[in-house]
Enzyme design. Structure first.
Site, short mmCIF file in Angstrom:
data_model
loop_
_atom_site.label_atom_id
_atom_site.label_comp_id
_atom_site.label_asym_id
_atom_site.label_seq_id
_atom_site.Cartn_x
_atom_site.Cartn_y
_atom_site.Cartn_z
N GLU A 188 0.88 -1.17 0.00
CA GLU A 188 0.00 0.00 0.00
C GLU A 188 0.92 1.22 0.00
OE1 GLU A 188 -2.20 0.91 3.56
OE2 GLU A 188 -3.59 2.22 2.48
N ARG B 255 6.26 -13.21 8.77
CA ARG B 255 6.98 -11.99 8.47
C ARG B 255 8.27 -11.97 9.28
NH1 ARG B 255 2.82 -7.90 10.07
NH2 ARG B 255 3.95 -6.80 8.45
N LYS C 210 5.25 0.14 10.44
CA LYS C 210 5.23 1.43 9.73
C LYS C 210 4.79 2.55 10.65
CE LYS C 210 3.78 0.13 5.08
NZ LYS C 210 2.65 0.24 4.13
#
Length: 560
Positions: A43, A268, A278
């Site tokens: 994104e 991850r 983030k």
RNA sequence: UCCCCGAUGGUGUAAUGGUAACACACCGGUUUUUGGUGCCGUUAUUCCAGGUUCGAGUCCUGGUCGGGGAACCA
């Protein structure tokens, strides 16, 4: 001596990870016609970090390995957070890592029209409805894990009515928050995501690519799987957090009868002493803890790049950590190892003194200067040699001299001899201290018959020191970085701001570098002999005001 | 309380019913004009309990522990 480049080129004989095993089974079974087509779907609402680098290496790497291609797709379904600036940064980072999105560059927003069509199709099938309730009301009906939800009073609207209302939503007839489109699945489903999930919402917000064209936007869950399907992605690889979403994606694909992309989830990356969120990284930027997204202490790809990390080192790292489903916390030392492993073979050696004191060679003629040959890289003879100016006055590292020492000390001290790298063996004579007792100068005599490469002195020196000629040295600022957090898992308990390492940055402003570095440019990483790997800072360095960043130290085997 | 996923040295990852291995880290030795690199070596591993089997890290059952799961976020 050194390993060949091939030896470091992993991925050759490594056992297959579980995704590779699945892909090979799929190919063997003729699934997807034997094709492998992946995608990386960020994104565009923030900068990529080392965790994304792993995901990139997995998706691009697997396609490459099996003769397929990869798409770069920007998942831009929430116009409030996304921007073209991020798109450009992401493109740059992926390209820097060395991957081509040969499958093409796409945007979920390219599919808004198609997705709208899918929604209408669902409505016609009686599988979606417009709900007029508030989010609070819908949340109350959602039930809870273990407790079934209850149906919305609007659940049984006719397809005709739904279609009309949905068209109205699209036409901007209803204010934000007044109506949503929901998939009609099962309000008692064990998987909460299957309890009539919201698939379209009204947002009177301009989109970075479609501008004012739309006032309704698909939810991620309604867009992601279908975007994969539209692009004929065969293997859609993502992180574990989306495992619960897979049944929903499969439901959409089956209900709409579109290309059967299959999703596989893997764990991850978590890195010790590092933040990987983030949102939290953004906080470090916004609160001025760091210099920006590309601060060399940041685990962002741009930060690692500025720090001196190489694409190869990150790819080697990604290969070594493997791919599995178990939650992990990789030791940062593996990342550092991967960097050293790459740079040891490729980085030119130079000499620089970070904490300089004078070294005067008393018996070396005052007016004499000679140029001594030295190897650019002992691990790579093809890197050639260069000439280093040598004179009576040199800079040496303050740490390389000590008055009181034990047997383990190899460096300079009263009564000791050492080799000056690529030059002569010198013998201690005396030293000068300032009022505080700090050593400011060391005086030595050199043995003229001990010249590097033609040493006939017969003297054995245990230690070798780096040095820079005073007359020729260039001044520089050098920034030494350390881990940003004191805790191995800064996110684990409490506020990560409480465990910031106060010494994560140390600026040395009076460093003396050999003259060949005067024209160093960002992108080249040097080994400062005996110290570590350094590169020119891409933001602050200027021709007359050099600034270097330390990427990583050399491994220090000295137990003294 | 329900659903999904996971559990192998300090950290990761293999072993696909047949001798538990590789990397990083650690420790030691050796080489070295970088206390780097290279080379050699040491230490250390199958969550628990049952079951199937000649044989289980692997298969089955139950448990324990860890992660994820409710947004008009992705």
């Amino acid at each position: 001596m050194s390993k060949t480049p091939e030896a470091a080129d992993e991925s050759k004989e490594r056992p297959l990870n579980f995704i590779e095993q699945k892909i090979e089974a799929d190919i063997a079974a003729g699934k997807h016609g034997g094709r492998v087509h992946t995608r990386f779907p960020p994104e565009p609402n923030g900068h990529l970090h080392i965790g994304h680098a792993k995901a990139i290496c997995v998706s691009f790497g697997l396609a490459e390995k099996y003769g397929g291609v990869t798409n770069l797709r920007f998942d831009d379904t929430n116009p409030e957070k996304e921007s073209t600036e991020y798109v450009n940064a992401i493109r740059e980072d992926v390209a820097w890592l060395g991957f081509d999105w040969k499958g093409g560059e796409f945007y979920t927003s390219d599919y808004f029209e198609q997705l709208y069509g899918f929604a209408c199709q669902l409505i016609k099938l009686g599988k979606a409805y417009v709900d007029d309730q508030s989010s609070e009301e819908m949340a109350a009906q959602k039930g809870a894990p273990g407790k079934p939800g209850t149906n919305s009073p609007f659940r049984d609207r006719s397809p005709e009515e739904n279609l009309k209302l949905f068209e109205g939503m699209k036409a901007g007839e209803f204010p934000e928050g007044t109506r949503v489109l929901r998939a009609k699945i099962d309000m008692a489903h064990d998987n909460m995501l299957m309890r009539d999930p919201l698939i379209y919402r009204i947002k009177f917000v301009a989109h970075h690519r479609t501008g004012e064209d739309w006032v309704i936007y698909p939810m991620y869950d309604f867009a992601h799987g279908q975007s994969d399907s539209i692009e004929n992605i065969t293997h859609s690889l993502c992180s574990l957090e989306f495992e619960n979403h897979r049944p929903l994606y499969d439901w959409f694909i089956q209900t709409l009868d579109i290309y059967p992309t299959e999703q596989t989830e893997f764990a991850r990356l978590n890195l010790s002493y590092t933040l990987m969120s983030k949102r939290k990284l953004l906080r470090l930027v916004e609160e001025g803890v760091v210099d920006g997204w590309d601060d060399p202490r940041m685990p962002t790809i741009s930060g690692l790049r500025r720090r001196g990390y190489t694409p190869q080192s990150i790819r080697t790292f990604a290969d070594r950590i493997g791919v599995a489903k178990r939650n992990n916390e990789i030791d940062v030392s593996l990342l550092e190892w991967a960097l050293r492993d790459d740079l040891n073979r490729t980085a030119p050696r130079v000499m620089g003194v970070l904490n300089p004191i004078k070294l005067v060679v008393l018996n070396y003629p005052e007016d004499k200067k000679e140029f001594l040959e030295t190897q650019n890289n002992p691990e790579d003879p093809s890197a050639g040699t260069r000439q280093m100016p040598f004179g009576r006055e040199l800079w040496m590292e303050a740490d390389d001299f000590k008055v009181d020492v034990n047997k383990k000390w190899f460096r300079l001290a009263p009564g000791r001899v050492v080799r000056l790298k690529s030059a002569y063996i010198v013998e201690y004579v005396d030293h000068v201290e300032d009022e505080s007792g700090a050593v400011t100068e060391v005086h030595v005599n050199y043995f003229s018959n001990s010249k590097s490469g033609q040493d006939v002195s017969g003297i054995k020196a245990k230690g070798t020191l780096h040095w820079v000629s005073c007359e020729d040295a260039v001044n520089a600022e050098v920034r030494l970085y350390d881990r940003m957090f004191l805790e191995s898992a800064p996110e684990a308990n409490g506020d990560f701001m409480d465990c910031l390492n106060p010494s994560s940055l140390e600026v040395r402003s009076n460093c003396k570098l050999e003259p060949s570095l005067a024209h160093a440019e960002p992108g080249t990483v040097y080994q400062f002999t005996r110290l570590g790997y350094f590169t020119v800072d891409s933001r602050y360095s200027e021709a007359e005001n050099l600034v270097f960043n330390r990427a990583v130290t050399l491994k220090d085997g000295w137990k003294g």
